[in-house]
Design a protein around this motif. Structure first.
Motif, PDB file in Angstrom:
ATOM      1  N   ALA A  56       0.833  -1.203   0.000  1.00 30.16           N
ATOM      2  CA  ALA A  56       0.000   0.000   0.000  1.00 30.16           C
ATOM      3  C   ALA A  56       0.871   1.258   0.000  1.00 30.16           C
ATOM      4  O   ALA A  56       0.558   2.230  -0.692  1.00 30.16           O
ATOM      5  CB  ALA A  56      -0.936   0.004   1.204  1.00 30.16           C
ATOM      6  N   ARG A  57       1.955   1.237   0.777  1.00 33.08           N
ATOM      7  CA  ARG A  57       2.871   2.393   0.797  1.00 33.08           C
ATOM      8  C   ARG A  57       3.458   2.627  -0.590  1.00 33.08           C
ATOM      9  O   ARG A  57       3.523   3.761  -1.070  1.00 33.08           O
ATOM     10  CB  ARG A  57       4.001   2.164   1.809  1.00 33.08           C
ATOM     11  N   LEU A  58       3.890   1.549  -1.235  1.00 31.69           N
ATOM     12  CA  LEU A  58       4.513   1.682  -2.554  1.00 31.69           C
ATOM     13  C   LEU A  58       3.510   2.073  -3.627  1.00 31.69           C
ATOM     14  O   LEU A  58       3.849   2.823  -4.541  1.00 31.69           O
ATOM     15  CB  LEU A  58       5.244   0.394  -2.923  1.00 31.69           C
ATOM     16  N   ALA A  59       2.277   1.602  -3.520  1.00 31.44           N
ATOM     17  CA  ALA A  59       1.247   2.006  -4.487  1.00 31.44           C
ATOM     18  C   ALA A  59       0.986   3.506  -4.382  1.00 31.44           C
ATOM     19  O   ALA A  59       0.902   4.208  -5.395  1.00 31.44           O
ATOM     20  CB  ALA A  59      -0.039   1.215  -4.249  1.00 31.44           C
ATOM     21  N   GLU A  60       0.891   4.008  -3.160  1.00 33.96           N
ATOM     22  CA  GLU A  60       0.676   5.452  -2.971  1.00 33.96           C
ATOM     23  C   GLU A  60       1.892   6.240  -3.446  1.00 33.96           C
ATOM     24  O   GLU A  60       1.763   7.285  -4.084  1.00 33.96           O
ATOM     25  CB  GLU A  60       0.379   5.749  -1.500  1.00 33.96           C
ATOM     26  N   ALA A  61       3.073   5.730  -3.167  1.00 38.09           N
ATOM     27  CA  ALA A  61       4.304   6.396  -3.609  1.00 38.09           C
ATOM     28  C   ALA A  61       4.383   6.426  -5.137  1.00 38.09           C
ATOM     29  O   ALA A  61       4.783   7.440  -5.722  1.00 38.09           O
ATOM     30  CB  ALA A  61       5.525   5.694  -3.028  1.00 38.09           C
ATOM     31  N   ALA A 107      17.487  12.926  -5.799  1.00 39.50           N
ATOM     32  CA  ALA A 107      17.995  12.483  -4.494  1.00 39.50           C
ATOM     33  C   ALA A 107      16.961  12.610  -3.376  1.00 39.50           C
ATOM     34  O   ALA A 107      16.803  11.685  -2.579  1.00 39.50           O
ATOM     35  CB  ALA A 107      19.259  13.256  -4.130  1.00 39.50           C
ATOM     36  N   ALA A 108      16.251  13.716  -3.300  1.00 34.13           N
ATOM     37  CA  ALA A 108      15.290  13.913  -2.207  1.00 34.13           C
ATOM     38  C   ALA A 108      14.125  12.916  -2.300  1.00 34.13           C
ATOM     39  O   ALA A 108      13.781  12.288  -1.297  1.00 34.13           O
ATOM     40  CB  ALA A 108      14.795  15.359  -2.181  1.00 34.13           C
ATOM     41  N   PRO A 109      13.517  12.737  -3.484  1.00 27.95           N
ATOM     42  CA  PRO A 109      12.468  11.708  -3.554  1.00 27.95           C
ATOM     43  C   PRO A 109      13.019  10.310  -3.253  1.00 27.95           C
ATOM     44  O   PRO A 109      12.342   9.509  -2.605  1.00 27.95           O
ATOM     45  CB  PRO A 109      11.959  11.794  -5.000  1.00 27.95           C
ATOM     46  N   ARG A 110      14.229  10.026  -3.693  1.00 26.81           N
ATOM     47  CA  ARG A 110      14.821   8.710  -3.434  1.00 26.81           C
ATOM     48  C   ARG A 110      14.975   8.469  -1.935  1.00 26.81           C
ATOM     49  O   ARG A 110      14.692   7.381  -1.438  1.00 26.81           O
ATOM     50  CB  ARG A 110      16.168   8.586  -4.131  1.00 26.81           C
ATOM     51  N   ALA A 111      15.386   9.480  -1.191  1.00 29.70           N
ATOM     52  CA  ALA A 111      15.529   9.351   0.267  1.00 29.70           C
ATOM     53  C   ALA A 111      14.169   9.110   0.919  1.00 29.70           C
ATOM     54  O   ALA A 111      14.040   8.285   1.834  1.00 29.70           O
ATOM     55  CB  ALA A 111      16.197  10.590   0.852  1.00 29.70           C
ATOM     56  N   ALA A 112      13.137   9.806   0.444  1.00 25.46           N
ATOM     57  CA  ALA A 112      11.790   9.609   0.991  1.00 25.46           C
ATOM     58  C   ALA A 112      11.269   8.217   0.647  1.00 25.46           C
ATOM     59  O   ALA A 112      10.593   7.581   1.463  1.00 25.46           O
ATOM     60  CB  ALA A 112      10.847  10.695   0.461  1.00 25.46           C
ATOM     61  N   LEU A 113      11.591   7.732  -0.544  1.00 27.69           N
ATOM     62  CA  LEU A 113      11.195   6.371  -0.921  1.00 27.69           C
ATOM     63  C   LEU A 113      11.917   5.341  -0.059  1.00 27.69           C
ATOM     64  O   LEU A 113      11.322   4.352   0.371  1.00 27.69           O
ATOM     65  CB  LEU A 113      11.496   6.117  -2.403  1.00 27.69           C
ATOM     66  N   ALA A 114      13.191   5.570   0.217  1.00 24.58           N
ATOM     67  CA  ALA A 114      13.957   4.643   1.065  1.00 24.58           C
ATOM     68  C   ALA A 114      13.309   4.523   2.438  1.00 24.58           C
ATOM     69  O   ALA A 114      13.244   3.426   3.014  1.00 24.58           O
ATOM     70  CB  ALA A 114      15.404   5.105   1.187  1.00 24.58           C
ATOM     71  N   ALA A 115      12.803   5.623   2.960  1.00 23.21           N
ATOM     72  CA  ALA A 115      12.150   5.605   4.274  1.00 23.21           C
ATOM     73  C   ALA A 115      10.905   4.712   4.259  1.00 23.21           C
ATOM     74  O   ALA A 115      10.548   4.143   5.290  1.00 23.21           O
ATOM     75  CB  ALA A 115      11.783   7.024   4.701  1.00 23.21           C
ATOM     76  N   LEU A 116      10.276   4.555   3.106  1.00 27.30           N
ATOM     77  CA  LEU A 116       9.106   3.689   3.009  1.00 27.30           C
ATOM     78  C   LEU A 116       9.480   2.207   3.111  1.00 27.30           C
ATOM     79  O   LEU A 116       8.675   1.382   3.536  1.00 27.30           O
ATOM     80  CB  LEU A 116       8.355   3.938   1.697  1.00 27.30           C
ATOM     81  N   PHE A 117      10.701   1.890   2.704  1.00 27.04           N
ATOM     82  CA  PHE A 117      11.178   0.502   2.783  1.00 27.04           C
ATOM     83  C   PHE A 117      11.742   0.163   4.163  1.00 27.04           C
ATOM     84  O   PHE A 117      11.813  -1.003   4.536  1.00 27.04           O
ATOM     85  CB  PHE A 117      12.272   0.246   1.732  1.00 27.04           C
ATOM     86  N   GLU A 118      12.188   1.167   4.901  1.00 22.06           N
ATOM     87  CA  GLU A 118      12.902   0.933   6.161  1.00 22.06           C
ATOM     88  C   GLU A 118      12.150   0.087   7.194  1.00 22.06           C
ATOM     89  O   GLU A 118      12.778  -0.761   7.830  1.00 22.06           O
ATOM     90  CB  GLU A 118      13.367   2.259   6.753  1.00 22.06           C
ATOM     91  N   PRO A 119      10.834   0.250   7.381  1.00 22.13           N
ATOM     92  CA  PRO A 119      10.176  -0.602   8.381  1.00 22.13           C
ATOM     93  C   PRO A 119      10.283  -2.104   8.062  1.00 22.13           C
ATOM     94  O   PRO A 119      10.147  -2.929   8.949  1.00 22.13           O
ATOM     95  CB  PRO A 119       8.709  -0.146   8.338  1.00 22.13           C
ATOM     96  N   GLU A 120      10.537  -2.443   6.807  1.00 23.67           N
ATOM     97  CA  GLU A 120      10.613  -3.841   6.383  1.00 23.67           C
ATOM     98  C   GLU A 120      12.050  -4.312   6.186  1.00 23.67           C
ATOM     99  O   GLU A 120      12.271  -5.420   5.713  1.00 23.67           O
ATOM    100  CB  GLU A 120       9.873  -4.021   5.045  1.00 23.67           C
ATOM    101  N   GLN A 121      13.037  -3.496   6.540  1.00 28.71           N
ATOM    102  CA  GLN A 121      14.410  -3.776   6.138  1.00 28.71           C
ATOM    103  C   GLN A 121      14.947  -5.123   6.634  1.00 28.71           C
ATOM    104  O   GLN A 121      15.779  -5.731   5.968  1.00 28.71           O
ATOM    105  CB  GLN A 121      15.352  -2.648   6.510  1.00 28.71           C
TER     106      GLN A 121
END
Length: 167
Positions: A56-61, A107-121
């Motif tokens: 769901a996070r990735l679909a919204e992203a 770079a800024a969007p990439r950092a925000a996208l990385a934060a979406l993956f972090e809870p599952e790291q």
């Protein structure tokens, strides 16, 4: 593209344009720079709840990023149609051709996208930063919704729609 038409489209007086810009040629560059600014996109990405499932996070992203790319494409298309789109000169073979401005804008969007993956790291095979980079590049490679792709014979549309069309 006249300053009178630009002013009328913007709902301002023509003189206002020249109070802000030195000349008419500075305006397309400012439009391009404004469309490429990722501030609003990054803010939206950062507001996506990490409590949602990853899908769901990735679909919204993905929708957020597509909106940003669509806005940039609309500005570029308008400027190109008016003969005002400035393209960088092709690089020399073997020389790095990526623009520092383009990299900063990614770079800024990439950092925000990385934060979406972090809870599952803990369950991921790659680092969140690497996945964010791949996700961002995949979205960029996919193009805008509805644009023809080589595998669909020019039908355009979403992947599910193209699959349904093939059946």
């Amino acid at each position: 593209m006249t300053t009178a038409k630009i002013a009328r489209a913007a709902g301002i007086g023509e003189g206002t344009i020249f109070r802000v810009f030195d000349d008419k040629d500075a305006l397309p560059a400012a439009c391009t720079a404004e469309a490429a600014r990722p501030d609003t996109t990054v803010a939206h990405l950062e507001s996506i709840s990490p409590d949602q499932p990853l899908a769901a996070r990735l679909a919204e992203a993905a929708e957020t990023m597509r909106g940003h790319m669509t806005r940039m494409g609309a500005v570029a298309g308008t400027l190109a149609a008016a003969g005002r789109l400035e393209r960088p000169a092709p690089g020399k073979p073997g020389k790095e051709t990526r623009s520092p401005d383009r990299e900063a804008g990614l770079a800024a969007p990439r950092a925000a996208l990385a934060a979406l993956f972090e809870p599952e790291q803990d369950g991921l095979r790659l680092a969140p930063e690497r996945l964010a980079d791949a996700f961002q590049m995949l979205l960029m490679a996919a193009g805008r919704p509805g644009t023809p792709t080589p595998d669909d014979g020019g039908a355009g549309g979403s992947l599910p729609a193209r699959r349904a069309h093939r059946r």
